[in-house]
Design a protein around this motif. Structure first.
Motif, PDB file in Angstrom:
ATOM      1  N   ALA A  57       0.811  -1.066  -0.009  1.00 50.95           N
ATOM      2  CA  ALA A  57      -0.016   0.242   0.013  1.00 50.95           C
ATOM      3  C   ALA A  57       1.125   1.087   0.218  1.00 50.95           C
ATOM      4  O   ALA A  57       0.046   2.150  -0.150  1.00 50.95           O
ATOM      5  N   GLY A  58       2.238   1.076   0.054  1.00 49.40           N
ATOM      6  CA  GLY A  58       3.170   2.087   0.273  1.00 49.40           C
ATOM      7  C   GLY A  58       4.073   2.635   1.398  1.00 49.40           C
ATOM      8  O   GLY A  58       4.273   3.676   1.789  1.00 49.40           O
ATOM      9  N   CYS A  59       4.048   2.008   2.223  1.00 47.79           N
ATOM     10  CA  CYS A  59       4.152   2.468   3.450  1.00 47.79           C
ATOM     11  C   CYS A  59       5.621   2.573   3.611  1.00 47.79           C
ATOM     12  O   CYS A  59       6.326   1.450   3.333  1.00 47.79           O
ATOM     13  N   ASP A  60       6.349   3.885   3.993  1.00 44.92           N
ATOM     14  CA  ASP A  60       7.728   3.735   4.261  1.00 44.92           C
ATOM     15  C   ASP A  60       8.807   2.819   4.535  1.00 44.92           C
ATOM     16  O   ASP A  60       9.580   2.157   4.153  1.00 44.92           O
ATOM     17  N   VAL A  61       7.963   2.904   6.016  1.00 48.44           N
ATOM     18  CA  VAL A  61       8.632   2.220   7.080  1.00 48.44           C
ATOM     19  C   VAL A  61       7.945   0.854   8.115  1.00 48.44           C
ATOM     20  O   VAL A  61       6.373   1.907   7.992  1.00 48.44           O
ATOM     21  N   VAL A  62       7.788  -0.285   7.670  1.00 52.45           N
ATOM     22  CA  VAL A  62       7.476  -1.272   8.801  1.00 52.45           C
ATOM     23  C   VAL A  62       7.893  -1.306  10.105  1.00 52.45           C
ATOM     24  O   VAL A  62       9.142  -1.537  10.596  1.00 52.45           O
ATOM     25  N   ASN A  94      10.776  -9.241   0.721  1.00 53.48           N
ATOM     26  CA  ASN A  94      10.965  -7.350   0.919  1.00 53.48           C
ATOM     27  C   ASN A  94      11.842  -7.244   0.720  1.00 53.48           C
ATOM     28  O   ASN A  94      12.480  -6.033   1.932  1.00 53.48           O
ATOM     29  N   PRO A  95      13.034  -7.252   0.096  1.00 54.33           N
ATOM     30  CA  PRO A  95      15.116  -7.022   0.555  1.00 54.33           C
ATOM     31  C   PRO A  95      15.067  -5.554   0.657  1.00 54.33           C
ATOM     32  O   PRO A  95      15.856  -4.728   1.720  1.00 54.33           O
ATOM     33  N   ASN A  96      14.306  -4.947  -0.337  1.00 56.05           N
ATOM     34  CA  ASN A  96      14.610  -3.116  -0.231  1.00 56.05           C
ATOM     35  C   ASN A  96      13.291  -2.744   1.164  1.00 56.05           C
ATOM     36  O   ASN A  96      13.266  -1.139   0.220  1.00 56.05           O
ATOM     37  N   ALA A  97      12.480  -3.173   1.151  1.00 53.83           N
ATOM     38  CA  ALA A  97      11.383  -2.492   3.419  1.00 53.83           C
ATOM     39  C   ALA A  97      12.618  -1.990   4.146  1.00 53.83           C
ATOM     40  O   ALA A  97      13.262  -2.510   3.913  1.00 53.83           O
ATOM     41  N   ASN A  98      11.889  -1.030   4.818  1.00 55.99           N
ATOM     42  CA  ASN A  98      12.984  -0.015   5.562  1.00 55.99           C
ATOM     43  C   ASN A  98      11.902  -0.774   7.167  1.00 55.99           C
ATOM     44  O   ASN A  98      10.851  -0.706   6.968  1.00 55.99           O
ATOM     45  N   PHE A  99      12.275  -1.053   7.919  1.00 52.32           N
ATOM     46  CA  PHE A  99      11.971  -1.671   9.101  1.00 52.32           C
ATOM     47  C   PHE A  99      12.129  -1.136  10.291  1.00 52.32           C
ATOM     48  O   PHE A  99      13.366  -0.295  10.731  1.00 52.32           O
ATOM     49  N   ILE A 100      12.070  -0.691  11.510  1.00 54.20           N
ATOM     50  CA  ILE A 100      12.271  -0.303  12.620  1.00 54.20           C
ATOM     51  C   ILE A 100      11.481  -1.358  13.794  1.00 54.20           C
ATOM     52  O   ILE A 100      10.507  -2.167  13.140  1.00 54.20           O
ATOM     53  N   VAL A 101      12.745  -1.792  14.548  1.00 53.48           N
ATOM     54  CA  VAL A 101      12.267  -2.530  15.715  1.00 53.48           C
ATOM     55  C   VAL A 101      11.970  -1.878  16.452  1.00 53.48           C
ATOM     56  O   VAL A 101      13.346  -1.296  17.239  1.00 53.48           O
TER      57      VAL A 101
END
Length: 238
Positions: free
Chosen positions: A27-32, A76-83
């Motif tokens: 859906a276009g979320c920049d960071v999960v 999703n290797p290009n997706a960004n994440f915060i833990v």
């Protein structure tokens, strides 16, 4: 500006979390923002606490949570994440194992809740992980001082909740003060109470680098079409 959407990992199940994460990204979320559910999430809202309790009732093996994040990352290797994690959870996992997991999966940004065991935060920072700092809307001096010295992003309360600084009374003036007077150059992401496209637009106009969205997307996870529509609408205002 980045749109950051919170994923309650393991609620209602780890398999469903993979689907939900994919919906966020599509859906276009920049960071999960993904969490390790804590057994004592004392700083979270009752709603988030109930989600974490549901997750742990379904699976209390943190290695399975790691595998789930790895699966989402692999797809999703290009997706960004915060833990997001509590320090007691890191201690239960094992500090070294947690650090190895983060490094192996290129997870740099960490929200580490708690200050009872400072050795946890110190060890994370010494291994080049970026640890965020929370700053409340009314700018408590001790929090601002910590923010000056953190190596991660600043998590700034987006709405007052009834408490105001004597001089800086709106989000724009608060961010300008942190940037120009306090000399904070780290990213400033705003959260708590962000639920509508207008809220996101307000955060952007104030000069923030990102907006956190939590329960407003969590409550739509069983309605994927509405969830995606909501994220698209929020993202449009960034």
């Amino acid at each position: 500006m980045k749109l950051i959407c919170y994923l309650s990992l393991g609620s209602p199940s780890l398999e469903q979390s993979k689907i939900n994460a994919q919906n966020y990204i599509d859906a276009g979320c920049d960071v999960v923002e993904v969490d390790f559910p804590a057994k004592d999430p004392y700083l979270d809202s009752p709603y988030i606490q109930s989600r974490m309790a549901e997750a742990l009732a379904s699976c209390d093996d943190y290695s399975e949570y790691m595998k789930t994040i790895e699966a989402i990352k692999a797809k999703n290797p290009n997706a960004n994440f915060i833990v997001l994690t509590y320090e007691n959870t890191i201690r239960e996992i094992g500090i070294s194992d947690f650090i190895d997991f983060c490094k192996r999966n290129h997870l740099k940004d960490i929200i580490c809740v708690g200050n009872t065991h400072p050795e946890v935060r110190k060890e994370l920072i010494s291994n080049d992980l970026l640890i965020s700092t929370y700053v409340q809307y009314h700018l408590i001096p001790e929090e601002v001082e910590v923010a000056q010295n953190t190596n991660g992003f600043i998590y700034l309360q987006a709405k007052s909740g009834g408490k105001y600084h004597d001089e800086y009374k709106d989000l724009k003036s608060i961010i300008r003060h942190l940037r120009e007077d306090v000399k904070i150059s780290n990213p400033i992401y705003c959260g708590v109470g962000i639920s509508t496209p207008d809220d996101v637009a307000m955060v952007k106009a104030a000069g923030a680098d990102g907006a956190f969205v939590g329960s407003t997307v969590l409550k739509l996870q069983e309605k994927p079409t509405e969830l995606k529509e909501k994220i698209v609408a929020l993202k449009a205002r960034t």
